[in-house]
Enzyme design. Structure first.
Site, PDB file in Angstrom:
ATOM      1  N   GLY A   1      -2.713  -4.719  -3.575  1.00  0.00           N
ATOM      2  CA  GLY A   1      -1.474  -5.181  -2.950  1.00  0.00           C
ATOM      3  C   GLY A   1      -1.634  -6.462  -2.161  1.00  0.00           C
TER       4      GLY A   1
ATOM      5  N   ASP B   1       0.579  -1.892   4.763  1.00  0.00           N
ATOM      6  CA  ASP B   1       0.205  -0.630   5.415  1.00  0.00           C
ATOM      7  C   ASP B   1      -1.103  -0.077   4.845  1.00  0.00           C
ATOM      8  OD1 ASP B   1       0.315   1.801   6.784  1.00  0.00           O
ATOM      9  OD2 ASP B   1       1.659   2.724   5.315  1.00  0.00           O
TER      10      ASP B   1
ATOM     11  N   GLU C   1      -0.429   0.262  -5.508  1.00  0.00           N
ATOM     12  CA  GLU C   1      -1.285   1.383  -5.114  1.00  0.00           C
ATOM     13  C   GLU C   1      -2.533   1.330  -5.981  1.00  0.00           C
ATOM     14  OE1 GLU C   1      -1.489   3.859  -2.660  1.00  0.00           O
ATOM     15  OE2 GLU C   1      -3.364   4.169  -3.735  1.00  0.00           O
TER      16      GLU C   1
ATOM     17  N   SER D   1       6.725   5.885   2.462  1.00  0.00           N
ATOM     18  CA  SER D   1       7.524   4.659   2.564  1.00  0.00           C
ATOM     19  C   SER D   1       8.305   4.332   1.288  1.00  0.00           C
ATOM     20  CB  SER D   1       6.646   3.481   2.994  1.00  0.00           C
ATOM     21  OG  SER D   1       5.476   3.396   2.201  1.00  0.00           O
TER      22      SER D   1
ATOM     23  N   HIS E   1       0.878  -1.182   0.000  1.00  0.00           N
ATOM     24  CA  HIS E   1       0.000   0.000   0.000  1.00  0.00           C
ATOM     25  C   HIS E   1       0.911   1.227   0.000  1.00  0.00           C
ATOM     26  CE1 HIS E   1      -2.601  -3.204   1.434  1.00  0.00           C
ATOM     27  NE2 HIS E   1      -3.655  -2.439   1.197  1.00  0.00           N
TER      28      HIS E   1
END
Ligand code: SAM
Length: 295
Positions: free
Chosen positions: A149, A169, A118, A100, A42
């Site tokens: 993801g 995440d 994404e 990230s 993510h």
């Protein structure tokens, strides 16, 4: 479905915890020459402007990275983290915040590989365009997938180098994210038992959050580390984030010691009321010796 935009939250207390741990983990990987992969299930947009209307609207970064920005006495893992953010703000004013994918790229060597998922159409466009402004090496080592993801990570494991990390995440706006995260962690362990798997999750008034954390702690893995940071008391209406947690399977062996001074520091410095606090647990599970077969 896609109402979450990380730009509102970039640099908040949850990003501080998650990104300090991410940087430490990759710096640890860099101690060996062997290349590794990072899969970010993510990814978000990659880079955020803190003076955008969005970030300014919530100013969450002010109570996150903002409170560490001028601190003179940071524990080493937090000093390393702030130094990485400073590299994006060379005039000393906090204006930009890397997500990230960018923090991973900063740590990675040319032989390492980054795989990003994404699904938000606008975030993908921003991520792709942000990557175009990175150097040729970063572009060569990165692949962006506009796919789910949770599903997509499975096909990438184990990475050809047999070294690496998966960061999971999600935003957890959809309560199914808790269940899907747990399923994905199990799939990752099945395919890549020696990999480092890091899960971020929110501390919110939701049964699913506590249940997911308990399930993670009961997984049969060699070692895990679980850190939670609470910054304020839970809202009476049950909405809002009062803290967050990071759960790592196969964490770097240096991480627990690095977090011992950092977690109380974060609780003190980012805490917003008397309920601020932290937990930090590390577990190594003994495995029974493999059974001997006699014919
Ligand atoms: N990892 C980023 C960082 O630390 O900078 C932040 C990611 S943000 C918390 C979560 C992102 O996941 C959002 O940008 C959202 O659009 C995206 N997303 C939501 N569902 C997804 C899915 N199933 N697969 C991939 N991305 C998804």
């Amino acid at each position: 479905m896609f109402s979450y935009r990380h730009a509102f939250h970039a640099g908040n207390h949850a990003d501080v915890l998650k990104h300090a741990i991410l940087i430490h983990t990759l710096d640890y990987f860099n101690r060996k020459d062997a290349p590794y992969w990072v899969v970010d299930t993510h990814a978000g947009a990659g880079l955020y402007s803190l003076d955008s209307d969005w970030a300014a609207k919530t100013s969450e970064f002010a109570d996150g990275i903002g409170r560490l920005w001028e601190a003179p006495d940071l524990p080493p893992i937090l000093a390393d983290y702030v130094a990485r953010i400073r590299a994006y703000n060379t005039n000393g004013r906090l204006k930009r915040y890397p997500g990230s994918p960018w923090l991973a790229l900063d740590a990675m060597r040319p032989s390492d590989r980054l795989r990003l998922f994404e699904m938000h159409p606008t975030e993908i466009d921003t991520l792709v365009s942000n990557l175009e402004h990175q150097g040729r090496t970063a572009q060569r080592q990165t692949t962006i997938y506009g796919d789910d993801g949770f599903e997509g990570v499975k096909a990438l494991l184990p990475p050809p180098t047999r070294r690496g990390m998966v960061l999971i995440d999600p935003s957890y706006e959809d309560k199914n994210d808790y269940r899907r995260t747990l399923i994905t962690v199990k799939e990752c362990i099945k395919r890549f038992a020696t990999g480092t798997i890091a899960v971020w999750y929110p501390l919110v008034q939701r049964r699913e959050a506590g249940e997911m954390a308990r399930h993670l702690e009961n997984l049969k893995v060699k070692s895990w580390l679980h850190a939670t940071l609470t910054v304020k008391k839970a809202a009476i209406d049950g909405y809002g984030l009062h803290g967050s947690g990071m759960f790592l399977i196969n964490p770097p062996w240096t991480l627990h010691d690095a977090l011992k001074p950092a977690m109380p520091y974060l609780a003190r410095t980012l805490g917003q009321d008397e309920r601020a606090g932290f937990t930090l647990q590390f577990r190594e599970n003994p495995f029974p010796a493999p059974k001997k077969h006699s014919d």
